[in-house]
Design a protein around this motif. Structure first.
Motif, PDB file in Angstrom:
ATOM      1  N   PHE A 139       0.789  -0.979   0.233  1.00 22.04           N
ATOM      2  CA  PHE A 139      -0.056  -0.061   0.346  1.00 22.04           C
ATOM      3  C   PHE A 139       0.808   1.323   0.088  1.00 22.04           C
ATOM      4  N   ILE A 140       1.830   1.031   0.954  1.00 23.22           N
ATOM      5  CA  ILE A 140       3.032   2.592   0.847  1.00 23.22           C
ATOM      6  C   ILE A 140       3.223   2.797  -1.153  1.00 23.22           C
ATOM      7  N   VAL A 141       3.260   0.950  -1.752  1.00 18.35           N
ATOM      8  CA  VAL A 141       4.042   1.497  -3.101  1.00 18.35           C
ATOM      9  C   VAL A 141       3.002   2.490  -4.096  1.00 18.35           C
ATOM     10  N   LEU A 142       1.981   1.256  -3.438  1.00 17.30           N
ATOM     11  CA  LEU A 142       1.077   1.978  -4.007  1.00 17.30           C
ATOM     12  C   LEU A 142       0.406   3.506  -3.718  1.00 17.30           C
ATOM     13  N   PHE A 143       0.308   3.988  -3.014  1.00 18.46           N
ATOM     14  CA  PHE A 143       0.326   5.207  -2.319  1.00 18.46           C
ATOM     15  C   PHE A 143       0.952   5.964  -2.890  1.00 18.46           C
ATOM     16  N   SER A 144       2.114   5.529  -3.326  1.00 22.12           N
ATOM     17  CA  SER A 144       3.328   6.551  -3.430  1.00 22.12           C
ATOM     18  C   SER A 144       3.136   6.791  -5.606  1.00 22.12           C
ATOM     19  N   PHE A 145       3.052   5.077  -6.116  1.00 22.10           N
ATOM     20  CA  PHE A 145       2.465   5.528  -7.872  1.00 22.10           C
ATOM     21  C   PHE A 145       1.427   6.498  -7.874  1.00 22.10           C
ATOM     22  N   PHE A 146       0.059   6.566  -6.540  1.00 22.24           N
ATOM     23  CA  PHE A 146      -0.787   6.899  -7.405  1.00 22.24           C
ATOM     24  C   PHE A 146      -0.962   8.763  -6.932  1.00 22.24           C
ATOM     25  N   PHE A 147      -0.713   8.751  -5.787  1.00 22.13           N
ATOM     26  CA  PHE A 147      -0.911  10.083  -4.757  1.00 22.13           C
ATOM     27  C   PHE A 147       0.468  10.995  -4.526  1.00 22.13           C
ATOM     28  N   ILE A 197       1.321  14.238  -6.506  1.00 28.18           N
ATOM     29  CA  ILE A 197      -0.829  15.136  -7.146  1.00 28.18           C
ATOM     30  C   ILE A 197      -1.637  15.632  -6.392  1.00 28.18           C
ATOM     31  N   PRO A 198      -2.023  16.731  -7.237  1.00 31.90           N
ATOM     32  CA  PRO A 198      -3.383  18.153  -6.474  1.00 31.90           C
ATOM     33  C   PRO A 198      -3.941  17.412  -5.973  1.00 31.90           C
ATOM     34  N   VAL A 199      -3.641  17.991  -4.648  1.00 34.87           N
ATOM     35  CA  VAL A 199      -4.963  18.348  -3.332  1.00 34.87           C
ATOM     36  C   VAL A 199      -5.513  19.525  -3.589  1.00 34.87           C
ATOM     37  N   SER A 200      -7.331  18.409  -2.869  1.00 33.11           N
ATOM     38  CA  SER A 200      -7.609  19.154  -3.056  1.00 33.11           C
ATOM     39  C   SER A 200      -7.803  20.865  -2.626  1.00 33.11           C
ATOM     40  N   THR A 201      -7.290  21.551  -1.660  1.00 35.91           N
ATOM     41  CA  THR A 201      -6.876  22.663  -0.779  1.00 35.91           C
ATOM     42  C   THR A 201      -5.253  22.750  -0.897  1.00 35.91           C
ATOM     43  N   THR A 202      -4.211  21.868  -1.590  1.00 34.16           N
ATOM     44  CA  THR A 202      -3.597  22.412  -1.341  1.00 34.16           C
ATOM     45  C   THR A 202      -2.943  21.967  -3.393  1.00 34.16           C
ATOM     46  N   ASP A 203      -1.740  21.899  -3.393  1.00 32.20           N
ATOM     47  CA  ASP A 203      -0.662  21.302  -4.847  1.00 32.20           C
ATOM     48  C   ASP A 203      -0.369  20.388  -4.432  1.00 32.20           C
ATOM     49  N   THR A 204       0.324  19.593  -3.577  1.00 31.83           N
ATOM     50  CA  THR A 204       1.580  18.243  -3.447  1.00 31.83           C
ATOM     51  C   THR A 204       0.693  17.632  -1.902  1.00 31.83           C
ATOM     52  N   GLN A 210     -10.385  17.516   2.689  1.00 29.83           N
ATOM     53  CA  GLN A 210      -9.037  17.640   1.304  1.00 29.83           C
ATOM     54  C   GLN A 210      -9.116  16.204   0.506  1.00 29.83           C
ATOM     55  N   THR A 211      -8.813  15.848  -0.258  1.00 31.20           N
ATOM     56  CA  THR A 211      -8.730  14.233  -0.807  1.00 31.20           C
ATOM     57  C   THR A 211      -7.741  14.579  -1.754  1.00 31.20           C
ATOM     58  N   ILE A 212      -7.078  13.686  -2.347  1.00 31.04           N
ATOM     59  CA  ILE A 212      -6.696  13.646  -3.511  1.00 31.04           C
ATOM     60  C   ILE A 212      -6.806  12.390  -4.577  1.00 31.04           C
ATOM     61  N   PHE A 213      -6.237  12.939  -5.782  1.00 37.71           N
ATOM     62  CA  PHE A 213      -7.047  11.594  -6.646  1.00 37.71           C
ATOM     63  C   PHE A 213      -5.878  11.270  -7.291  1.00 37.71           C
ATOM     64  N   SER A 214      -6.001  10.015  -7.907  1.00 39.58           N
ATOM     65  CA  SER A 214      -4.965   9.644  -8.963  1.00 39.58           C
ATOM     66  C   SER A 214      -4.261   9.608 -10.254  1.00 39.58           C
ATOM     67  N   SER A 215      -3.830   9.993 -10.827  1.00 41.84           N
ATOM     68  CA  SER A 215      -3.337  10.423 -11.854  1.00 41.84           C
ATOM     69  C   SER A 215      -4.182   9.755 -12.712  1.00 41.84           C
ATOM     70  N   GLY A 216      -4.883   9.135 -12.958  1.00 42.90           N
ATOM     71  CA  GLY A 216      -5.595   9.121 -13.837  1.00 42.90           C
ATOM     72  C   GLY A 216      -7.433   9.285 -13.334  1.00 42.90           C
ATOM     73  N   TRP A 249     -11.023   4.999  -2.516  1.00 42.29           N
ATOM     74  CA  TRP A 249     -12.098   4.755  -3.254  1.00 42.29           C
ATOM     75  C   TRP A 249     -11.826   4.757  -4.063  1.00 42.29           C
ATOM     76  N   TYR A 250     -13.171   4.341  -5.457  1.00 46.39           N
ATOM     77  CA  TYR A 250     -13.163   4.568  -6.985  1.00 46.39           C
ATOM     78  C   TYR A 250     -14.069   6.107  -6.724  1.00 46.39           C
ATOM     79  N   GLN A 251     -13.644   6.772  -7.642  1.00 49.06           N
ATOM     80  CA  GLN A 251     -14.021   7.875  -7.400  1.00 49.06           C
ATOM     81  C   GLN A 251     -15.098   8.257  -8.845  1.00 49.06           C
TER      82      GLN A 251
END
Length: 118
Positions: free
Chosen positions: A5-13, A16-23, A34-40, A61-63
């Motif tokens: 999950f650390i690798v998954l988190f690192s890969f996707f998030f 990546i822009p956060v809703s009220t911050t840049d990264t 605040q939420t963050i989205f995967s690149s896709g 979760w699935y967006q």
């Protein structure tokens, strides 16, 4: 399993822009709404409140599904009561969830540099 999950988190998030911050990085936090989205755009990560629960969890979760379908929960056994005083951050290479004004540790990946798989 946690390292996956650390690798998954690192890969996707990470970075990546956060809703009220840049990264989200070692010097930023995720809290409140605040939420963050995967690149896709497939996954979303942040605090969520399942059903009629009064507790909050950090999860992914699935967006784009009409019903929130959670695929991973960080603090399943240690929920927080107020997402506005809880903070998810990166510290020493670990995801760490802190709660309250005194920032009490609630959950962490708990990995040290020798146990992380790269």
């Amino acid at each position: 399993m946690v390292s996956f999950f650390i690798v998954l988190f690192s890969f996707f998030f990470l970075s990546i822009p956060v809703s009220t911050t840049d990264t989200i990085s070692a010097d930023s936090t995720l809290y409140g709404d605040q939420t963050i989205f995967s690149s896709g755009g497939t996954f979303k990560m942040g605090f969520f409140q399942p059903g009629n629960s009064k507790n909050f969890y950090i999860g992914m979760w699935y967006q784009q599904l009409p019903v929130q379908t959670v695929v991973w929960v960080a603090n399943r056994d240690k929920p927080v009561s107020d997402k506005n005083t809880a903070v998810l951050k990166i510290s020493n290479g670990n995801l760490v969830l802190l709660e309250g004004n005194n920032r009490t540790p609630v959950w962490s990946t708990g990995l040290n540099s020798s146990s992380a798989a790269y």
